[in-house]
Design a protein around this motif. Structure first.
Motif, PDB file in Angstrom:
ATOM      1  N   UNK A   8      -1.308  11.332   4.721  1.00 22.17           N
ATOM      2  CA  UNK A   8       0.195  10.805   4.835  1.00 22.17           C
ATOM      3  C   UNK A   8       0.990   9.615   5.597  1.00 22.17           C
ATOM      4  N   UNK A   9       0.563   9.680   6.902  1.00 22.49           N
ATOM      5  CA  UNK A   9       0.924   9.342   7.818  1.00 22.49           C
ATOM      6  C   UNK A   9       0.780   7.965   8.371  1.00 22.49           C
ATOM      7  N   UNK A  10      -0.391   7.357   7.972  1.00 20.89           N
ATOM      8  CA  UNK A  10      -1.141   5.867   8.358  1.00 20.89           C
ATOM      9  C   UNK A  10      -0.099   4.653   7.225  1.00 20.89           C
ATOM     10  N   UNK A  11      -0.080   3.672   7.255  1.00 14.74           N
ATOM     11  CA  UNK A  11       0.704   2.893   7.411  1.00 14.74           C
ATOM     12  C   UNK A  11      -0.401   1.768   6.815  1.00 14.74           C
ATOM     13  N   UNK A  12      -1.624   1.839   7.064  1.00 15.01           N
ATOM     14  CA  UNK A  12      -2.818   0.953   6.622  1.00 15.01           C
ATOM     15  C   UNK A  12      -2.878   1.677   5.394  1.00 15.01           C
ATOM     16  N   UNK A  13      -3.275  -0.021   4.206  1.00 13.62           N
ATOM     17  CA  UNK A  13      -3.762   0.805   3.097  1.00 13.62           C
ATOM     18  C   UNK A  13      -5.203   0.928   2.259  1.00 13.62           C
ATOM     19  N   UNK A  14      -5.773   0.073   3.196  1.00 14.05           N
ATOM     20  CA  UNK A  14      -7.519   0.667   3.399  1.00 14.05           C
ATOM     21  C   UNK A  14      -7.586   1.743   3.921  1.00 14.05           C
ATOM     22  N   UNK A  15      -6.755   2.454   5.044  1.00 14.06           N
ATOM     23  CA  UNK A  15      -7.351   3.850   6.037  1.00 14.06           C
ATOM     24  C   UNK A  15      -7.256   4.434   4.985  1.00 14.06           C
ATOM     25  N   UNK A  16      -5.467   4.004   4.292  1.00 10.62           N
ATOM     26  CA  UNK A  16      -5.120   5.522   3.427  1.00 10.62           C
ATOM     27  C   UNK A  16      -6.138   6.180   2.299  1.00 10.62           C
TER      28      UNK A  16
END
Length: 622
Positions: free
Chosen positions: A151-159
């Motif tokens: 929920x906190x990440x801004x990286x689409x791949x990591x999300x």
């Protein structure tokens, strides 16, 4: 230093405060003590608190020992009880904080991995070989923490990756909740204990498949249940997301670990439980290795999936290699039906190439080498055993080192290179006695005696002292294995004695030992030794003209050896062919039918019906 000093003062004051309010009756529960520790102890400063607590505990114990005044002694006793309460809650604090630290470390490991390495990272996190493997509750906790990170990440791949992993964990745990209550329900179905189930037998794979709703795990369990190639199954999967493989990993890992634990606890029938435990480890390792082979030729992410599957294979093999019943003197066919055996060695060979020398690798190579010997691949077997020998020597695994010297000796016997066999068995005997490795000593004595008998026959030695000395080694080995209660070594020593006595034209003396060897091999679950004892038992019965018994032993031995790919099946087939020629086809068939009731419990109706086919197969090959 000032910071440490202030922490020391703070922690001493905290301990004193808890003791004081306990003596005043103001502590209502242990939970209250625990919460005070949680509030006041800083992460990473546990050693300082440990030292402070040790000081106060020593002081209280000394006071109790030296205090003469009864009133003060009673107070010291109450103080000591309060400190014991603190000690219990401190241990709980340490455990809870260890879990938190490990989960935080696991999250970091997953987050810092490259996207194509995240599947490997999560599988390393749930590795059961870790010092403190994650419990199912901790795995749920990990999933919740990963969801927060997502929920906190801004990286689409990591999300995307974190969403896949958390979903895979959740689905895997959900499937396991449905499977766990019925873990061993398949054992009580009308079928033979083992992993070679069929739809008609209802399990275990078909039984488990009915409990799982997720598409790929259900399809995999169903494919295994109907005997479909797992390699082909994996190769047909066009897309497999990492979350799906995480789900499969959790389901199969939970099944494998729970089954092995359940079998290990069945102390009332160690014959069945040990064989089933070994079968569990090998079966699941092969499944993962077959999945890897299939994925390698499937999706665009096939290599990533294959690497992950090979890693799980090695995790299982490492865990297996540390079990006390790991068969240093047995083979993988002790756990499998014939069909699966044909390719098992190849499937396990590949993942082992990916790991550097370790104790686990040496032990698995020992297992594979023994199995290669049974299949008649003596040169490859020797190569595997020599590789295992070097690793075991480097790792200081004496039991494994002695075992490989013994196996190399046995391979040279099979090649009729008796001098080399004697050399290796002598080395094994010396090392086993130096290391106090009694199982290895029993096998070395059997190897040495066996090799000397056959070398003497090869050289046409006639002095009886030569044979008496060799037989003496064999008898020592058998006596030692009986003292140890080691059925695997008993089977080997008994069969060696029986074969030696046949070579010395003492068929009646051979029968006694071969029957003992067969019984011990049945107990240990080693199909190769079972078949070998039966093959020579048939020869012994033939020599004393007990033809029906020769047909029974020869038929059962031939089938058993052929099913595991052992070349010695031809030995029994040759003898049975001679018997059929001497007796006539109809008389032979009638004699075989008389043994039907004794053969079917061992190999089933299909096995009995396959015996004539095997004889035809043999005749066509000569």
């Amino acid at each position: 230093m000032p910071e440490s000093t202030s922490l020391r003062d703070r922690y001493l004051a905290l301990i004193d405060k808890i003791v004081e309010i306990t003596l005043k009756g103001q502590i209502r529960s242990k939970e209250q003590v625990y919460q005070m520790l949680v509030q006041d102890i800083s992460t990473g400063t546990g050693e300082i608190f440990e030292r402070c607590f040790g000081e106060r505990l020593d002081a209280a114990e000394n006071q109790l020992r030296n205090e003469k005044d009864e009133i003060k002694q009673a107070k010291a006793n109450r103080s000591l009880r309060a400190l014991k309460t603190i000690q219990g809650e401190w241990e709980r604090w340490q455990k809870d904080n260890r879990v938190d630290r490990e989960i935080a470390s696991s999250i970091q490991q997953i987050l810092t991995a490259e996207s194509n390495g995240r599947l490997l990272a999560i599988l390393q996190v749930i590795d059961p070989n870790k010092e403190h493997p994650l419990t199912l509750a901790q795995l749920q906790q990990l999933a919740k923490s990963l969801h927060q990170q997502m929920l906190q990440t801004t990286n689409p791949e990591t999300e995307r990756d974190l969403q896949q992993i958390t979903a895979g964990i959740a689905k895997g745990l959900e499937s396991w909740q449905r499977l766990e209550p019925e873990l061993v329900g398949w054992i009580y179905q009308p079928q033979q204990l083992g992993f070679a189930g069929s739809p008609e037998q209802n399990g275990p794979w078909a039984f488990w498949a009915k409990k799982v709703n997720s598409p790929l795990p259900h399809a995999l369990l169903h494919a295994i249940s109907i005997g479909e190639s797992i390699v082909e199954f994996a190769a047909k999967q066009s897309t497999v997301e990492i979350g799906t493989l995480v789900e499969v990993a959790i389901i199969l890992q939970c099944l494998q670990r729970a089954l092995a634990t359940w079998f290990d606890k069945q102390v009332y029938d160690s014959k069945v439980s040990t064989k089933a435990s070994i079968s569990t480890y090998i079966t699941f390792a092969v499944i993962w290795s077959q999945l890897a082979s299939g994925f390698n030729n499937s999706t665009k992410s096939g290599e990533q999936l294959a690497n992950a599957c090979f890693q799980v294979t090695l995790q299982i093999l490492r865990a297996f290699s540390q079990r006390e019943y790991f068969p240093l003197y047995g083979g993988i066919f002790a756990s499998f039906d014939g069909k699966a055996l044909r390719h098992t060695l190849d499937y396990l060979d590949e993942p082992l190439r990916r790991v550097e020398g370790t104790q686990a690798k040496a032990r698995i190579l020992t297992l594979l080498g023994y199995s290669m010997q049974a299949a008649g691949a003596y040169e490859r077997s020797i190569l595997l055993h020599k590789q295992a020998l070097e690793i075991a020597r480097t790792e200081g695994d004496k039991a494994c080192e002695v075992a490989n010297l013994n196996h190399i000796s046995r391979n040279y016997v099979a090649q009729k290179n008796y001098q080399e066999a004697i050399n290796y068995s002598q080395r094994a005997l010396i090392m086993a006695r130096q290391a106090g490795e009694r199982q290895g000593e029993a096998n070395a004595l059997a190897n040495l005696g066996y090799s000397e008998v056959f070398q003497a026959r090869q050289l046409e030695e006639v002095e009886p002292e030569v044979y008496e000395s060799a037989i003496g080694y064999l008898e020592q080995g058998l006596l030692l294995s009986e003292k140890l209660g080691d059925r695997q070594s008993q089977a080997f020593c008994s069969s060696s004695l029986g074969i030696a006595k046949i070579a010395l034209e003492n068929a009646e003396g051979a029968i006694e030992y071969l029957l003992k060897g067969w019984q011990a091999a049945q107990f240990s679950g080693d199909l190769y030794l079972q078949g070998l004892n039966l093959a020579y038992l048939a020869q012994a019965y033939y020599r004393i003209n007990s033809l029906e018994k020769a047909i029974f032993a020869g038929s059962l031995g031939m089938y058993t050896l052929e099913q595991i790919g052992a070349m010695e099946w031809r030995q029994s087939a040759g003898l049975l062919t001679i018997l059929r020629g001497q007796m006539g086809a109809e008389s032979f068939k009638q004699s075989l039918a008389k043994s039907r009731a004794n053969i079917i419990p061992a190999i089933g109706v299909d096995g009995y019906d396959y015996i004539p086919e095997l004889l035809e197969k043999y005749q066509q090959s000569i």
